[in-house]
Design a protein around this motif. Structure first.
Motif, PDB file in Angstrom:
ATOM      1  N   ASN A  36       0.949  -1.041  -0.188  1.00 16.59           N
ATOM      2  CA  ASN A  36       0.075  -0.188  -0.247  1.00 16.59           C
ATOM      3  C   ASN A  36       0.694   1.277   0.212  1.00 16.59           C
ATOM      4  O   ASN A  36       1.572   1.787   1.120  1.00 16.59           O
ATOM      5  CB  ASN A  36      -0.974  -0.110   0.989  1.00 16.59           C
ATOM      6  CG  ASN A  36      -2.027   1.056   1.097  1.00 16.59           C
ATOM      7  OD1 ASN A  36      -1.532   1.968  -0.110  1.00 16.59           O
ATOM      8  ND2 ASN A  36      -2.778   1.334   2.223  1.00 16.59           N
ATOM      9  N   PRO A  37       0.717   1.944  -1.229  1.00 18.63           N
ATOM     10  CA  PRO A  37       2.189   2.853  -1.389  1.00 18.63           C
ATOM     11  C   PRO A  37       2.031   4.051  -0.543  1.00 18.63           C
ATOM     12  O   PRO A  37       0.468   4.178  -0.382  1.00 18.63           O
ATOM     13  CB  PRO A  37       2.076   3.373  -2.211  1.00 18.63           C
ATOM     14  CG  PRO A  37       0.540   2.873  -3.606  1.00 18.63           C
ATOM     15  CD  PRO A  37      -0.015   1.786  -2.340  1.00 18.63           C
ATOM     16  N   THR A  48       4.200   5.428 -10.423  1.00 19.37           N
ATOM     17  CA  THR A  48       4.169   6.395  -9.960  1.00 19.37           C
ATOM     18  C   THR A  48       4.212   6.322  -8.604  1.00 19.37           C
ATOM     19  O   THR A  48       4.473   5.548  -7.516  1.00 19.37           O
ATOM     20  CB  THR A  48       2.441   5.557  -9.798  1.00 19.37           C
ATOM     21  OG1 THR A  48       1.737   5.087  -9.982  1.00 19.37           O
ATOM     22  CG2 THR A  48       2.388   5.998 -12.064  1.00 19.37           C
ATOM     23  N   PRO A  62       1.272   8.227   5.018  1.00 20.21           N
ATOM     24  CA  PRO A  62      -0.158   7.631   5.342  1.00 20.21           C
ATOM     25  C   PRO A  62      -0.575   8.073   6.444  1.00 20.21           C
ATOM     26  O   PRO A  62       0.037   9.172   7.477  1.00 20.21           O
ATOM     27  CB  PRO A  62       0.217   6.465   5.648  1.00 20.21           C
ATOM     28  CG  PRO A  62       1.195   6.500   6.357  1.00 20.21           C
ATOM     29  CD  PRO A  62       2.562   7.238   6.500  1.00 20.21           C
ATOM     30  N   ARG A  87      -9.956   7.526  -4.711  1.00 14.59           N
ATOM     31  CA  ARG A  87     -10.764   7.864  -2.990  1.00 14.59           C
ATOM     32  C   ARG A  87     -11.025   9.797  -3.321  1.00 14.59           C
ATOM     33  O   ARG A  87     -10.540  10.218  -3.828  1.00 14.59           O
ATOM     34  CB  ARG A  87      -9.333   7.595  -2.482  1.00 14.59           C
ATOM     35  CG  ARG A  87     -10.085   8.139  -1.432  1.00 14.59           C
ATOM     36  CD  ARG A  87      -8.924   7.358  -0.258  1.00 14.59           C
ATOM     37  NE  ARG A  87      -7.831   8.782   0.222  1.00 14.59           N
ATOM     38  CZ  ARG A  87      -6.794   8.579   0.927  1.00 14.59           C
ATOM     39  NH1 ARG A  87      -6.534   7.552   1.412  1.00 14.59           N
ATOM     40  NH2 ARG A  87      -5.634   9.457   0.333  1.00 14.59           N
ATOM     41  N   SER A 105      -5.911   1.630  -6.912  1.00 12.66           N
ATOM     42  CA  SER A 105      -5.007   1.988  -5.643  1.00 12.66           C
ATOM     43  C   SER A 105      -5.233   1.162  -4.800  1.00 12.66           C
ATOM     44  O   SER A 105      -6.271   0.575  -4.083  1.00 12.66           O
ATOM     45  CB  SER A 105      -6.059   3.417  -5.063  1.00 12.66           C
ATOM     46  OG  SER A 105      -5.148   3.304  -3.933  1.00 12.66           O
ATOM     47  N   GLY A 156      -4.722   0.954  -1.903  1.00 14.67           N
ATOM     48  CA  GLY A 156      -5.284   1.008  -0.111  1.00 14.67           C
ATOM     49  C   GLY A 156      -7.126   0.537  -0.182  1.00 14.67           C
ATOM     50  O   GLY A 156      -7.296   0.120   0.714  1.00 14.67           O
TER      51      GLY A 156
HETATM   52  P1  AMP Z   1      -3.167   7.020   3.015  1.00 17.83           P
HETATM   53  O1  AMP Z   1      -1.509   7.214   3.024  1.00 17.83           O
HETATM   54  O2  AMP Z   1      -3.899   6.503   3.757  1.00 17.83           O
HETATM   55  O3  AMP Z   1      -3.822   7.934   2.899  1.00 17.83           O
HETATM   56  O4  AMP Z   1      -3.404   5.822   1.894  1.00 17.83           O
HETATM   57  C1  AMP Z   1      -2.893   6.656   0.611  1.00 17.83           C
HETATM   58  C2  AMP Z   1      -3.837   6.221  -0.675  1.00 17.83           C
HETATM   59  O5  AMP Z   1      -3.084   6.312  -2.021  1.00 17.83           O
HETATM   60  C3  AMP Z   1      -3.977   5.009  -0.455  1.00 17.83           C
HETATM   61  O6  AMP Z   1      -5.528   4.240  -0.543  1.00 17.83           O
HETATM   62  C4  AMP Z   1      -2.720   4.231  -1.290  1.00 17.83           C
HETATM   63  O7  AMP Z   1      -3.359   2.917  -2.395  1.00 17.83           O
HETATM   64  C5  AMP Z   1      -3.055   5.534  -2.799  1.00 17.83           C
HETATM   65  N1  AMP Z   1      -1.825   5.405  -3.598  1.00 17.83           N
HETATM   66  C6  AMP Z   1      -0.627   5.922  -3.346  1.00 17.83           C
HETATM   67  N2  AMP Z   1       0.457   5.836  -4.323  1.00 17.83           N
HETATM   68  C7  AMP Z   1      -0.614   4.908  -4.961  1.00 17.83           C
HETATM   69  C8  AMP Z   1       0.061   5.008  -6.076  1.00 17.83           C
HETATM   70  N3  AMP Z   1       1.095   5.787  -6.692  1.00 17.83           N
HETATM   71  N4  AMP Z   1      -1.104   4.549  -7.287  1.00 17.83           N
HETATM   72  C9  AMP Z   1      -2.323   4.440  -6.737  1.00 17.83           C
HETATM   73  N5  AMP Z   1      -2.658   4.854  -5.743  1.00 17.83           N
HETATM   74  C10 AMP Z   1      -1.945   5.701  -4.457  1.00 17.83           C
END
Ligand code: AMP
Ligand code: MG
Length: 343
Positions: free
Chosen positions: A64-65, A119, A144, A197, A231, A233
């Motif tokens: 989860n990035p 990305t 995060p 999101r 995504s 997450g």
């Molecule tokens: P949070 O850190 O809890 O705000 O979550 C960050 C959100 O951004 C998560 O849903 C991740 O999957 C999404 N996210 C972050 N970087 C990327 C990326 N390179 N591609 C797609 N989704 C991303």
């Protein structure tokens, strides 16, 4: 580990505490910082050890990035391999603010930050304390939300401490977050661009700049088991209190009938302000029915409150999907692990 409490309400008057936070970041530590969305758990983007510590402290899945937070456009451009015209327009309109863009990453972004993707997600927060911390550190900060993975995001420093006391180097104490839900995430790495999101910047606002934007289906429904999601997450159960949450789709009269027929020990109702008086079960409210901004601002606090009150099962009213309501709905349906009953 002793978690330092650093009070920063005014970036000028409290500059000493802010400098201390920046020092911790530069030394490879973790600092929970306020933003206008929710509190973030920040570290130096380029320090792989510190990034690893974020995942450990949160118990966050490695795939989860993280979102990288910047204090100016120049800093953002150094993190990507291209910054297209549309990105300029979006930055002009929505930065600083609760808006995250996904773009092809530059080589300087560690793969632990992008979770192996090509990305990177970038945001410029409008919260003065966050932006000043980034500027004073002189570093883009990967951050995060500052909660245990899966639990409701923290909207106060006290929420952060409830989850993270003793696990991180410091918390900046700075009051309540304005927006209350995480940033809107849009990827420009696909054609057409895609809303991954929903958040404080609404779909309606985005359409002015990106008329062809599409809404990823994971925004409103549960990604199928094993399917690839845009995504990462979004595939996890998320934002959940320990209590089981069930959304009841229908008007208040049918909600009331259902809840009264199913009342039992530990059964609570999550309702709009003013509805409590009509129900005989304990209630927690999450803002006025017509006020999506208020719902966003108090939703996570309400979910945390349910656990503190010993709720076992919570029947919830359903927010509208308009404007910021889409973000509230998206968080609530994940808190409910997609359990929705049509009345
Ligand atoms: P949070 O850190 O809890 O705000 O979550 C960050 C959100 O951004 C998560 O849903 C991740 O999957 C999404 N996210 C972050 N970087 C990327 C990326 N390179 N591609 C797609 N989704 C991303
Ligand atoms: Mg989070």
């Amino acid at each position: 580990m002793l978690t330092e409490r650093l009070s920063v309400y005014d970036v000028n008057k409290d500059s000493e505490a802010l400098l201390r936070a920046a020092e911790i970041i530069k030394n490879g530590g973790l600092v929970a910082m306020p933003t206008e969305t929710v509190y973030g758990l920040a570290a130096n983007t380029f320090n792989e050890k510190a990034i690893g510590d974020i995942f450990k402290a949160k118990g966050r899945p490695q795939d989860n990035p993280l979102i990288v937070h910047v204090s100016d456009i120049g800093m953002a451009k150094e993190l990507v391999s291209e910054f297209p015209e549309k990105a300029e327009e979006l930055a002009e309109k929505f930065w600083p603010g609760p808006f995250t863009m996904i773009l092809p990453k530059a080589d300087c972004i560690p793969s632990s930050v992008s979770a192996g993707l090509e990305t990177v997600a970038i945001r410029m927060p409008s919260n003065e304390v966050a932006r000043q911390l980034i500027a004073v550190s002189g570093l883009p900060l990967a951050a995060p939300s500052a909660n245990i993975s899966g639990s409701p995001s923290p909207t106060t420093a006290e929420d952060v401490l409830f989850d993270m006391d003793g696990k991180i180097d410091a918390v900046i104490m700075s009051g309540r977050c304005d927006v209350g839900v995480e940033s809107t995430v849009v990827t420009l790495a696909t054609d057409p661009p895609r809303l991954l999101r929903p958040g404080g910047v609404t779909l309606e606002q985005l359409r002015d700049v990106l008329p062809d934007i599409v809404v990823d289906k994971a925004v409103l429904s549960q990604p199928g088991k094993g399917c690839v999601v845009a995504s990462p997450g979004m595939k996890y159960k998320h934002y959940s209190p320990k209590a089981r949450v069930v959304m009841l789709e229908g008007d208040f009269e049918s909600f009331k009938t259902f809840v009264e027929a199913n009342k039992d020990e530990g059964v609570f109702a999550l309702v709009f302000d003013g509805e409590e008086a009509e129900l005989s079960v304990p209630c927690v409210s999450f803002g006025h029915k017509e006020d999506e901004f208020e719902q966003a601002a108090v939703l996570f606090k309400a979910l945390r409150e349910l656990d503190k009150l010993g709720c076992k099962v919570c029947y919830s009213r359903v927010p509208s999907k308009c404007g910021v309501g889409l973000a509230v709905y998206n968080r609530l349906i994940r808190a409910a692990a997609f359990e929705v009953i049509e009345l």
